[in-house]
Design a protein around this motif. Structure first.
Motif, PDB file in Angstrom:
ATOM      1  N   ALA A  65       0.834  -1.215   0.000  1.00 38.14           N
ATOM      2  CA  ALA A  65       0.000   0.000   0.000  1.00 38.14           C
ATOM      3  C   ALA A  65       0.862   1.256   0.000  1.00 38.14           C
ATOM      4  N   ARG A  66       1.868   1.266   0.852  1.00 37.93           N
ATOM      5  CA  ARG A  66       2.763   2.438   0.900  1.00 37.93           C
ATOM      6  C   ARG A  66       3.537   2.613  -0.401  1.00 37.93           C
ATOM      7  N   SER A  67       3.996   1.503  -0.971  1.00 36.65           N
ATOM      8  CA  SER A  67       4.750   1.575  -2.237  1.00 36.65           C
ATOM      9  C   SER A  67       3.867   2.090  -3.364  1.00 36.65           C
ATOM     10  N   TRP A  68       2.597   1.653  -3.396  1.00 32.27           N
ATOM     11  CA  TRP A  68       1.681   2.163  -4.412  1.00 32.27           C
ATOM     12  C   TRP A  68       1.528   3.673  -4.289  1.00 32.27           C
ATOM     13  N   TYR A  69       1.256   4.149  -3.060  1.00 33.73           N
ATOM     14  CA  TYR A  69       1.017   5.582  -2.872  1.00 33.73           C
ATOM     15  C   TYR A  69       2.248   6.401  -3.264  1.00 33.73           C
TER      16      TYR A  69
END
Length: 114
Positions: A65-69
């Motif tokens: 999730a953090r990598s996507w954002y």
């Protein structure tokens, strides 16, 4: 453990840039195994106020999730949304499949000596 990106977006007039954002976001999710589980469905407010729409995207874990954002592909389209829709966006861990609220309360009671 799954993680979720949750957005509370205020309703605004339809704008071409927001539609472009919607057309392009799926491609940014795919590399991180993100998928919409709620995308602006009917909100039945039972307590308090909720002026707007809900979007929830599920990811396999918090790092995804953090990598996507933070990804260049998402950051490129983000202004298409933020220029026209006010709101909040958070990333949060889900719970394990065997999560038990009463067990959690017992752990908190022990830790707080209650």
């Amino acid at each position: 453990m799954s993680a979720y990106a949750l957005a509370h977006l205020r309703r605004a007039p339809v704008h071409a840039e927001v539609l472009e954002y919607m057309e392009r976001i799926e491609a940014t999710l795919a590399p991180y195994e993100g998928r919409f589980i709620v995308h602006g469905g009917t909100v039945d407010v039972l307590e308090g106020e909720w002026p707007g729409d809900v979007v929830i995207i599920e990811f396999p874990d918090l790092d995804s999730a953090r990598s996507w954002y933070a990804s260049a592909s998402y950051q490129e389209i983000k202004p298409l949304r933020t220029r026209h829709l006010a709101g909040e966006l958070i990333i949060v861990d889900g719970v394990e499949p065997d999560h038990d609220s009463s067990r959690m309360a017992a752990d908190v009671r022990r830790a707080a000596n209650l």
